[in-house]
Design an enzyme around this catalytic site. Structure first.
Site, PDB file in Angstrom:
ATOM      1  CG  ASP A   1      -0.163  -0.024   2.542  1.00 25.87           C
ATOM      2  OD1 ASP A   1       1.086  -0.058   2.505  1.00 25.87           O
ATOM      3  OD2 ASP A   1      -0.799  -0.003   3.595  1.00 25.87           O
TER       4      ASP A   1
ATOM      5  CB  THR B   1       6.882  -1.564  -0.040  1.00 26.06           C
ATOM      6  OG1 THR B   1       6.752  -1.045   1.275  1.00 26.06           O
ATOM      7  CG2 THR B   1       7.220  -3.037   0.022  1.00 26.06           C
TER       8      THR B   1
ATOM      9  CB  CYS C   1      -6.672   3.003   2.767  1.00 28.18           C
ATOM     10  SG  CYS C   1      -6.276   2.086   1.299  1.00 28.18           S
TER      11      CYS C   1
END
Ligand SMILES: [Zn+2]
Length: 344
Positions: A130, A134, A188
């Site tokens: 997310d 990464t 989110c």
């Protein structure tokens, strides 16, 4: 190549012209790594296990919470009540779906020191993460080792995906040289997310993985695909060839894999929590730690993690000495709690 029982189990997939018995056999001999087993990773893992991918490696740093159940289809109330690490809970369910495939759980935060080892020997890497930190790590490692990976993201009702084949297509950095500024990008946390967009993005990612694993490269979509299931917008921008002047895939500078750029503390999206990682790889003995912490607060746990409550904070400590500290968005507060109770 295919046993009688495999022929029955995968019969509808073998009948499909794009796959056939040969494609099925290739899938059974493949290894796929899923990095991040949240909403996207859950959907990918289930589809890939059902399809008969022979070896799955599930990498996730977190544990199951009740707020995950609305969209993370792999998990149940029991997983949340037991606070099982997602990599373990997912493997438990996948083994019930198919007891013949090999499933490996990695409870780990992907960082510069482990990413290359985590993607080692695999045929395709699935993006279930997310965050861009990464994704750049995955991009660097996959470009360096020439492994295909499938980028995907979903927030609100919007989703995006792209299939990256080193040397053949642009890489993530060709398309996004810089990560979107943290304050400008919806997360989110600020925009929420609905499950249908997760299903759409994961479905396209898994279809691409199946094409790659069965040698149907000519059917790959070759684009940056964008969807909005609420506004009813579907767009696909052809990506063409690598940019030619990209730091990562042209100049082969793998900035994310260098230790200097590593972040050891990060605020977690939407959680009022901070993750703190040890400065070098290590293991902790959870039983010993539990005894040591007991006088200072309430300690609970399972085989994989400890939960320690102190004042308004709750620290979850994993065997790899990482801690997710809830009750703060402040990195220095989290770091000092870590230093005080776990050490450095
Ligand atoms: Zn590139």
């Amino acid at each position: 190549m295919i046993t009688k029982s495999q022929n029955v189990r995968y019969s509808r997939q073998i009948l499909f012209t794009g796959i056939g018995e040969e494609g099925q056999s290739r899938m059974l001999n493949s290894r796929v790594v899923i990095i991040g087993c949240g909403a996207l990773g859950s959907a990918q893992a289930e589809s890939l296990a059902r399809a008969g991918i022979g070896k799955l490696r599930i990498v996730d740093r977190d544990f199951v919470e009740f707020s995950n159940l609305q969209r993370q289809t792999m998990f149940t109330e029991r997983d949340a009540a037991e606070r099982l690490p997602k990599a373990i809970a997912a493997a438990n369910h996948l083994r019930e779906i198919d007891s013949n495939i090999e499933i490996k759980s990695e409870i780990a935060d992907v960082n510069y020191s482990n990413v290359e080892q985590l993607i080692e020997d695999c045929d395709v890497v699935m993006d279930g993460t997310d965050n861009f930190v990464t994704r750049y790590l995955i991009n660097d490692a996959c470009v360096k080792h020439k492994i295909n990976w499938i980028y995907g993201a979903a927030v609100g009702s919007y989703g995006v995906t792209m299939t990256i084949r080193p040397d053949v297509t642009p890489c993530l950095r060709c398309i996004f040289p810089e990560a979107p500024a943290a304050a400008s990008a919806p997360t989110c946390d600020t925009a929420g997310v609905i499950m249908p967009i997760v299903s759409v993005v994961a479905a396209v990612q898994v279809s691409e993985a199946l094409k790659l694993l069965t040698g149907n490269e000519e059917n790959l979509h070759g684009s940056l695909m964008q969807f909005d299931v609420w506004r009813n917008e579907w767009r696909s921008i052809s990506t063409g060839k690598p940019s030619g002047d990209c730091e990562t895939c042209s100049l082969r500078k793998f900035e994310s894999l260098a230790a200097e750029s590593a972040e050891f503390a990060a605020v977690l999206c939407g959680r009022h929590a901070v993750q703190v990682s040890p400065s070098h790889p290590m293991r902790v003995d959870l039983t010993q730690l539990s005894e040591r912490l007991a006088p200072a607060g309430e300690v609970k746990g399972n085989d994989y993690l400890l939960r320690f409550r102190t004042g308004e904070f709750e620290m979850t400590i994993f065997q790899d000495a990482r801690s997710i500290i809830r009750g703060t968005d402040d990195i220095s507060t989290a770091r000092s709690l870590y230093a005080k109770f776990i050490g450095n």
